[in-house]
Design a protein around this motif. Sequence first.
Motif, PDB file in Angstrom:
ATOM      1  N   ARG A 165      24.468  45.329   9.708  1.00 24.02           N
ATOM      2  CA  ARG A 165      25.712  45.001   9.010  1.00 24.02           C
ATOM      3  C   ARG A 165      26.830  45.842   9.613  1.00 24.02           C
ATOM      4  O   ARG A 165      26.799  47.067   9.539  1.00 24.02           O
ATOM      5  N   LEU A 166      27.809  45.152  10.208  1.00 23.72           N
ATOM      6  CA  LEU A 166      28.860  45.829  10.958  1.00 23.72           C
ATOM      7  C   LEU A 166      30.236  45.523  10.395  1.00 23.72           C
ATOM      8  O   LEU A 166      30.538  44.388  10.025  1.00 23.72           O
ATOM      9  N   SER A 167      31.079  46.551  10.359  1.00 26.41           N
ATOM     10  CA  SER A 167      32.492  46.387  10.036  1.00 26.41           C
ATOM     11  C   SER A 167      33.321  46.774  11.254  1.00 26.41           C
ATOM     12  O   SER A 167      32.800  47.334  12.220  1.00 26.41           O
ATOM     13  N   LYS A 168      34.620  46.468  11.204  1.00 25.92           N
ATOM     14  CA  LYS A 168      35.529  46.784  12.319  1.00 25.92           C
ATOM     15  C   LYS A 168      34.930  46.296  13.636  1.00 25.92           C
ATOM     16  O   LYS A 168      34.657  47.063  14.553  1.00 25.92           O
ATOM     17  N   ILE A 169      34.784  44.992  13.723  1.00 26.43           N
ATOM     18  CA  ILE A 169      33.933  44.372  14.730  1.00 26.43           C
ATOM     19  C   ILE A 169      34.613  44.151  16.079  1.00 26.43           C
ATOM     20  O   ILE A 169      34.023  43.606  16.998  1.00 26.43           O
ATOM     21  N   ASP A 170      35.839  44.587  16.258  1.00 25.78           N
ATOM     22  CA  ASP A 170      36.650  44.211  17.418  1.00 25.78           C
ATOM     23  C   ASP A 170      35.986  44.450  18.767  1.00 25.78           C
ATOM     24  O   ASP A 170      36.179  43.688  19.707  1.00 25.78           O
ATOM     25  N   ASP A 171      35.208  45.506  18.906  1.00 26.67           N
ATOM     26  CA  ASP A 171      34.708  45.901  20.225  1.00 26.67           C
ATOM     27  C   ASP A 171      33.289  45.444  20.515  1.00 26.67           C
ATOM     28  O   ASP A 171      32.699  45.868  21.508  1.00 26.67           O
ATOM     29  N   ILE A 172      32.718  44.576  19.700  1.00 32.39           N
ATOM     30  CA  ILE A 172      31.301  44.236  19.849  1.00 32.39           C
ATOM     31  C   ILE A 172      31.003  43.560  21.179  1.00 32.39           C
ATOM     32  O   ILE A 172      29.911  43.692  21.730  1.00 32.39           O
ATOM     33  N   GLU A 173      31.970  42.828  21.748  1.00 32.02           N
ATOM     34  CA  GLU A 173      31.712  42.131  23.005  1.00 32.02           C
ATOM     35  C   GLU A 173      31.628  43.085  24.197  1.00 32.02           C
ATOM     36  O   GLU A 173      31.362  42.662  25.321  1.00 32.02           O
ATOM     37  N   MET A 174      31.836  44.380  23.955  1.00 30.15           N
ATOM     38  CA  MET A 174      31.640  45.363  25.019  1.00 30.15           C
ATOM     39  C   MET A 174      30.173  45.469  25.411  1.00 30.15           C
ATOM     40  O   MET A 174      29.841  45.978  26.479  1.00 30.15           O
ATOM     41  N   ILE A 175      29.288  44.999  24.534  1.00 29.46           N
ATOM     42  CA  ILE A 175      27.861  45.007  24.854  1.00 29.46           C
ATOM     43  C   ILE A 175      27.587  43.801  25.744  1.00 29.46           C
ATOM     44  O   ILE A 175      27.536  42.669  25.287  1.00 29.46           O
ATOM     45  N   SER A 176      27.420  44.025  27.027  1.00 29.23           N
ATOM     46  CA  SER A 176      27.309  42.923  27.985  1.00 29.23           C
ATOM     47  C   SER A 176      25.906  42.342  28.001  1.00 29.23           C
ATOM     48  O   SER A 176      24.938  42.974  27.577  1.00 29.23           O
ATOM     49  N   ASP A 177      25.801  41.127  28.524  1.00 29.24           N
ATOM     50  CA  ASP A 177      24.528  40.408  28.538  1.00 29.24           C
ATOM     51  C   ASP A 177      23.448  41.132  29.328  1.00 29.24           C
ATOM     52  O   ASP A 177      22.288  41.143  28.942  1.00 29.24           O
ATOM     53  N   ASN A 178      23.802  41.703  30.458  1.00 29.67           N
ATOM     54  CA  ASN A 178      22.796  42.281  31.346  1.00 29.67           C
ATOM     55  C   ASN A 178      22.630  43.786  31.157  1.00 29.67           C
ATOM     56  O   ASN A 178      22.000  44.454  31.963  1.00 29.67           O
ATOM     57  N   GLN A 179      23.183  44.318  30.083  1.00 27.45           N
ATOM     58  CA  GLN A 179      23.122  45.759  29.863  1.00 27.45           C
ATOM     59  C   GLN A 179      21.784  46.192  29.281  1.00 27.45           C
ATOM     60  O   GLN A 179      21.366  47.332  29.450  1.00 27.45           O
ATOM     61  N   PHE A 180      21.080  45.274  28.595  1.00 30.89           N
ATOM     62  CA  PHE A 180      19.848  45.623  27.912  1.00 30.89           C
ATOM     63  C   PHE A 180      18.778  44.577  28.202  1.00 30.89           C
ATOM     64  O   PHE A 180      19.076  43.448  28.558  1.00 30.89           O
ATOM     65  N   ARG A 181      17.540  44.971  28.005  1.00 27.89           N
ATOM     66  CA  ARG A 181      16.452  44.026  28.219  1.00 27.89           C
ATOM     67  C   ARG A 181      16.529  42.901  27.181  1.00 27.89           C
ATOM     68  O   ARG A 181      17.145  43.042  26.130  1.00 27.89           O
ATOM     69  N   ALA A 182      15.872  41.801  27.473  1.00 28.16           N
ATOM     70  CA  ALA A 182      16.031  40.578  26.688  1.00 28.16           C
ATOM     71  C   ALA A 182      15.624  40.749  25.230  1.00 28.16           C
ATOM     72  O   ALA A 182      16.180  40.103  24.343  1.00 28.16           O
ATOM     73  N   ASP A 183      14.642  41.626  24.956  1.00 30.45           N
ATOM     74  CA  ASP A 183      14.143  41.759  23.587  1.00 30.45           C
ATOM     75  C   ASP A 183      14.763  42.937  22.836  1.00 30.45           C
ATOM     76  O   ASP A 183      14.253  43.360  21.805  1.00 30.45           O
ATOM     77  N   PHE A 184      15.888  43.459  23.319  1.00 28.08           N
ATOM     78  CA  PHE A 184      16.480  44.653  22.720  1.00 28.08           C
ATOM     79  C   PHE A 184      16.881  44.418  21.264  1.00 28.08           C
ATOM     80  O   PHE A 184      16.733  45.289  20.414  1.00 28.08           O
ATOM     81  N   PHE A 185      17.409  43.219  20.946  1.00 28.80           N
ATOM     82  CA  PHE A 185      17.816  42.885  19.579  1.00 28.80           C
ATOM     83  C   PHE A 185      16.844  41.889  18.942  1.00 28.80           C
ATOM     84  O   PHE A 185      17.202  41.166  18.018  1.00 28.80           O
ATOM     85  N   HIS A 186      15.628  41.891  19.415  1.00 31.86           N
ATOM     86  CA  HIS A 186      14.673  40.832  19.091  1.00 31.86           C
ATOM     87  C   HIS A 186      14.299  40.782  17.611  1.00 31.86           C
ATOM     88  O   HIS A 186      14.016  39.710  17.075  1.00 31.86           O
ATOM     89  N   GLN A 187      14.292  41.918  16.911  1.00 30.81           N
ATOM     90  CA  GLN A 187      13.809  41.960  15.532  1.00 30.81           C
ATOM     91  C   GLN A 187      14.883  41.637  14.492  1.00 30.81           C
ATOM     92  O   GLN A 187      14.567  41.462  13.316  1.00 30.81           O
ATOM     93  N   ILE A 188      16.129  41.564  14.893  1.00 31.64           N
ATOM     94  CA  ILE A 188      17.208  41.364  13.920  1.00 31.64           C
ATOM     95  C   ILE A 188      17.187  39.936  13.390  1.00 31.64           C
ATOM     96  O   ILE A 188      17.357  38.977  14.138  1.00 31.64           O
ATOM     97  N   THR A 189      16.979  39.813  12.079  1.00 35.01           N
ATOM     98  CA  THR A 189      16.985  38.499  11.427  1.00 35.01           C
ATOM     99  C   THR A 189      18.184  38.326  10.500  1.00 35.01           C
ATOM    100  O   THR A 189      18.519  37.198  10.135  1.00 35.01           O
ATOM    101  N   VAL A 190      18.825  39.442  10.100  1.00 40.12           N
ATOM    102  CA  VAL A 190      19.992  39.396   9.216  1.00 40.12           C
ATOM    103  C   VAL A 190      21.145  40.120   9.905  1.00 40.12           C
ATOM    104  O   VAL A 190      21.012  41.276  10.307  1.00 40.12           O
ATOM    105  N   PHE A 191      22.276  39.429  10.037  1.00 43.19           N
ATOM    106  CA  PHE A 191      23.449  40.022  10.678  1.00 43.19           C
ATOM    107  C   PHE A 191      24.674  39.730   9.827  1.00 43.19           C
ATOM    108  O   PHE A 191      24.984  38.577   9.541  1.00 43.19           O
TER     109      PHE A 191
END
Length: 321
Positions: free
Chosen positions: A54-80
């Motif tokens: 659960r995130l607030s002040k979301i403006d900078d979230i796109e700074m997390i680039s596609d190739n910065q982390f392995r494919a399963d880095f956010f794999h367990q998140i079911t609620v956002f």
Amino acid sequence: MLKKLKTDCSTFIKIVASERPSIQEMNENDRRESTEGQPLFLGEEVIPQLEELRLSKIDDIEMISDNQFRADFFHQITVFEVNGSNFPIGFVQRLNNLENLELFCCDFKDPVSCEGNVAEKPDAGTLSRIRKLKLGFCENLRYICKKASKLGHILSNLETLEVLWCNDLINFGPSSASFRNLTTLEVERCNKMINLVTPSVVQSLAQVTKIRIEYCERMTEIVANEGDEATYENEITFSKLKYLELYHLQSLASFWPGNHTFKFPSLEDLIVSSCPSLKVFSQGVSTTPQLQRVKESRNDHRGRWAGDLNTTIQQLYSEKV
């Protein structure tokens, strides 16, 4: 192991980037949670285990680039949950197992798209896994569903949709493609809505079992009368709808102002409360073989029945004028 995380976006980015934020950089809630036995781990340790984010002040979230982390880095998140700014579609596409999406105070400059082939868009697979969507206090959200939007297929397999305090919302939009799996629909305090859906959208609500509408001050009808009734079939059916609640709809004059037959073969619970302008349920015939009473509140166990739905609604109206 930490399963739930609630923080602001900048702190989350530092955690993801394995930078341990200082106590001074954390807000009061973060400090309290950290001092209650949950230290902030490095990103590689904590993020892959998260199930709720659960995130607030979301403006900078796109700074997390596609190739910065392995494919399963956010794999367990079911609620956002997102609170504030624009809808971060790029980040949502990385949540491969997301089931529950909650958007608060987001600015929707584009409506949610309802059309196209899921297989043609790389993001569609992720978005189509979402089962529950909650929209609250969103701006510029005029239609839930409309053509030519960048948001893709977020509605395609949705089962539960909750909308509250979205005061730019006009109605759900003209398309019928998106709501084929929807079972629960709840709308509250959307004060620009005059109607909820068009007859064409009703055709896609074949799985809906529950509809609850509250405090929509300008709503005059639930299903819109689009003028030329000859374009619709003679019958409009909510085949699986079991529960319908209409509460505090000051301007509601009818469920449907047209003359077509409305069928509710599964309707068992109907609550009509604080709808002072509701004179008749429908101008045409309404068939409700399972309905035995109309309740005036959730706690009304006796209800009222005058032989058929229209007559019952007319009787309730006449007693209030």
